[in-house]
Design an enzyme around this catalytic site. Structure first.
Site, PDB file in Angstrom:
ATOM      1  N   HIS A   1      53.490  27.442   3.921  1.00  0.00           N
ATOM      2  CA  HIS A   1      53.091  28.470   2.970  1.00  0.00           C
ATOM      3  C   HIS A   1      54.245  29.169   2.278  1.00  0.00           C
ATOM      4  CE1 HIS A   1      53.973  31.154   6.345  1.00  0.00           C
ATOM      5  NE2 HIS A   1      54.119  32.106   5.444  1.00  0.00           N
TER       6      HIS A   1
HETATM    7  C1  UD1 Z   1      53.088  36.988   3.815  1.00  0.00           C
HETATM    8  C2  UD1 Z   1      54.508  37.375   4.195  1.00  0.00           C
HETATM    9  C3  UD1 Z   1      55.177  36.247   4.952  1.00  0.00           C
HETATM   10  C4  UD1 Z   1      54.324  35.774   6.120  1.00  0.00           C
HETATM   11  C5  UD1 Z   1      52.928  35.434   5.613  1.00  0.00           C
HETATM   12  C6  UD1 Z   1      52.027  35.006   6.744  1.00  0.00           C
HETATM   13  C7  UD1 Z   1      55.654  38.894   2.637  1.00  0.00           C
HETATM   14  C8  UD1 Z   1      56.714  38.980   1.614  1.00  0.00           C
HETATM   15  N1  UD1 Z   1      55.334  37.650   3.018  1.00  0.00           N
HETATM   16  O1  UD1 Z   1      53.163  35.936   2.866  1.00  0.00           O
HETATM   17  O2  UD1 Z   1      56.425  36.707   5.445  1.00  0.00           O
HETATM   18  O3  UD1 Z   1      54.906  34.635   6.714  1.00  0.00           O
HETATM   19  O4  UD1 Z   1      52.381  36.585   4.964  1.00  0.00           O
HETATM   20  O5  UD1 Z   1      50.755  34.697   6.329  1.00  0.00           O
HETATM   21  O6  UD1 Z   1      55.145  39.908   3.076  1.00  0.00           O
HETATM   22  N2  UD1 Z   1      45.373  35.997   0.627  1.00  0.00           N
HETATM   23  C9  UD1 Z   1      44.058  35.747   0.977  1.00  0.00           C
HETATM   24  N3  UD1 Z   1      43.522  36.396   2.028  1.00  0.00           N
HETATM   25  C10 UD1 Z   1      44.245  37.298   2.749  1.00  0.00           C
HETATM   26  C11 UD1 Z   1      45.579  37.534   2.375  1.00  0.00           C
HETATM   27  C12 UD1 Z   1      46.132  36.861   1.350  1.00  0.00           C
HETATM   28  O7  UD1 Z   1      43.370  34.956   0.344  1.00  0.00           O
HETATM   29  O8  UD1 Z   1      43.706  37.898   3.683  1.00  0.00           O
HETATM   30  C13 UD1 Z   1      45.994  35.319  -0.514  1.00  0.00           C
HETATM   31  C14 UD1 Z   1      46.488  36.322  -1.540  1.00  0.00           C
HETATM   32  O9  UD1 Z   1      45.534  36.641  -2.449  1.00  0.00           O
HETATM   33  C15 UD1 Z   1      47.692  35.627  -2.139  1.00  0.00           C
HETATM   34  C16 UD1 Z   1      48.178  34.718  -1.033  1.00  0.00           C
HETATM   35  O10 UD1 Z   1      47.162  34.661  -0.057  1.00  0.00           O
HETATM   36  O11 UD1 Z   1      47.308  34.845  -3.219  1.00  0.00           O
HETATM   37  C17 UD1 Z   1      49.477  35.182  -0.463  1.00  0.00           C
HETATM   38  O12 UD1 Z   1      49.381  36.468   0.194  1.00  0.00           O
HETATM   39  P1  UD1 Z   1      50.659  37.461   0.239  1.00  0.00           P
HETATM   40  O13 UD1 Z   1      50.335  38.678   0.980  1.00  0.00           O
HETATM   41  O14 UD1 Z   1      51.202  37.577  -1.143  1.00  0.00           O
HETATM   42  O15 UD1 Z   1      51.812  36.728   0.981  1.00  0.00           O
HETATM   43  P2  UD1 Z   1      51.889  35.518   1.994  1.00  0.00           P
HETATM   44  O16 UD1 Z   1      52.289  34.307   1.253  1.00  0.00           O
HETATM   45  O17 UD1 Z   1      50.668  35.444   2.844  1.00  0.00           O
END
Ligand code: UD1
Length: 364
Positions: A206
């Protein structure tokens, strides 16, 4: 003594749960509020972990959701400051390197509240990683740095952080692993997925560096396609990765015959799958550590790691995002190459006890 324990994203929950449990044992001394920023917010990335890790409903829920880095960090800061302004804690405890970690630490330090950073001192030396920025900023404004390994202590000392602030305590993520491992054995996840224990490769991906550029992402999936010709692959897919597959029109990879792509899994099922995997391929931080403790070979699809102890003495190996190297090392391990490692010092299931012991002693 009032403590706010912050969680926001998936890797925070298992690091915070043992601390919460330990603080509750001393409820005469500590009053702990669990604060959830809502960075991760849905059933699969959040709610299931609260249930499985036996965490209570958060006392404060900020509900910030997704967003670009500045936006997400800013929203958390605004919401957290408002939430605590009239009822400030004495200490804010944050974990790891996600945006929630840094945002809440910044709010605390500006309100002259002490900050404790669980998993301080890790460094990948890669400023392109948002997590590296979060680690460095958080460490520099923390009063207590709880480290998981000796090299983290060295990193902090080299950066001029006072020795008295650094406490080598071990790894609370591993506390959770030891606590829950005996409880997950009966889960029927292998039967549900139709894979045989010990005879599959478990994959998670990811990191923006792997999934946000189509050339690298396609290269990785072409390699996974080759691996699944040889052995079953289980791939619980992070929402970011799923989204990028759609964006890059890579839907064909979802239909490969010998790969089980699932939604993100809960902690218990995932532990069970990890424990019984023949090999793990990942770009996660936590999996590098968990595989080392479980003695499962792990190939990390990154050029660097902030957790080098897992390579020096554990079962982890860095192979970068390079298809040929990934395939070569995967096949060597599938062909029987033995990967043996040791468990790092203090990764013994008692890190949270050490942290709470230090806090009891230092905070009056
Ligand atoms: C975040 C952390 C990363 C960690 C990862 C674990 C930061 C900078 N990054 O990255 O260190 O390894 O989490 O998962 O804080 N989304 C969903 N459902 C959710 C949460 C997120 O669908 O419950 C989607 C969001 O809409 C977004 C994507 O997942 O499009 C990424 O979520 P985001 O919080 O931006 O960061 P991660 O890539 O998950």
């Amino acid at each position: 003594m009032k403590i706010d324990l912050i969680v926001g994203a998936r890797p925070n929950y298992m690091k915070a749960a043992p601390i919460y449990r330990e603080l509750m044992k001393y409820s005469d001394k500590f009053e702990c509020r669990l604060v959830h920023t809502g960075q991760h917010y849905d059933e699969k990335m959040s709610d299931i972990f609260f249930r499985e890790l036996e965490l209570p409903k958060p006392h404060i829920y900020l509900g910030v959701g997704s967003g670009r880095h500045g936006e997400q960090t800013g929203k958390i800061m605004i919401a957290y400051e408002k939430a605590i302004f009239d009822n400030k804690p004495d200490l804010v405890l944050v974990a790891g390197d996600v945006n929630s970690t840094t945002a809440c630490s910044l709010v605390a330090v500006k309100l002259h509240i002490k900050v404790g950073h669980i998993e301080g001192g890790l460094r990948s030396r890669d400023w392109n990683m948002p997590e590296e920025v979060n680690r460095i900023v958080t460490d520099n404004i923390s009063d207590y740095l709880f480290t998981t390994c000796r090299d983290a202590d060295e990193n902090l000392l080299k950066e001029g952080i006072a020795k008295e602030k650094i406490h080598f305590v071990g790894n609370t993520m591993i506390d959770s692993l030891y606590y829950y491992l005996p409880k997950v054995d009966k889960r029927p996840i292998h039967a549900q997925l139709g894979v045989e224990r010990g005879n599959y490769v478990l994959i998670t991906l990811h990191r923006p560096s792997n999934v946000d550029q189509d050339e690298i992402f396609k290269g990785l999936f072409d390699t996974i396609e080759k691996i699944q010709e040889r052995i079953s692959v289980v791939f619980p897919m992070h929402p970011r990765t799923r989204k990028m597959l759609d964006e890059f029109g890579m839907g064909k990879y979802l239909k490969l015959p010998n790969i089980k792509i699932t939604e993100p899994l809960g902690y218990h099922d995932f532990m069970k799958l990890q424990k019984d995997a023949k090999l793990v391929l990942t770009d996660s931080g936590g999996l590098q550590e968990e595989t080392t403790v479980l003695g499962v070979p792990c190939l990390t699809l990154r050029k660097n790691t902030e957790r080098p102890v897992t390579v020096w003495i554990g079962t982890n190996e860095l192979v970068g995002p390079y298809p040929d190297k990934i395939l070569e090392r995967t096949l060597a391990i599938l062909d029987g190459e033995q990967i043996k490692g040791k468990i790092p010092e203090y990764w013994d299931g008692h890190a949270a006890e050490r942290i709470v012991g230090i806090l009891s002693h230092e905070l009056h």
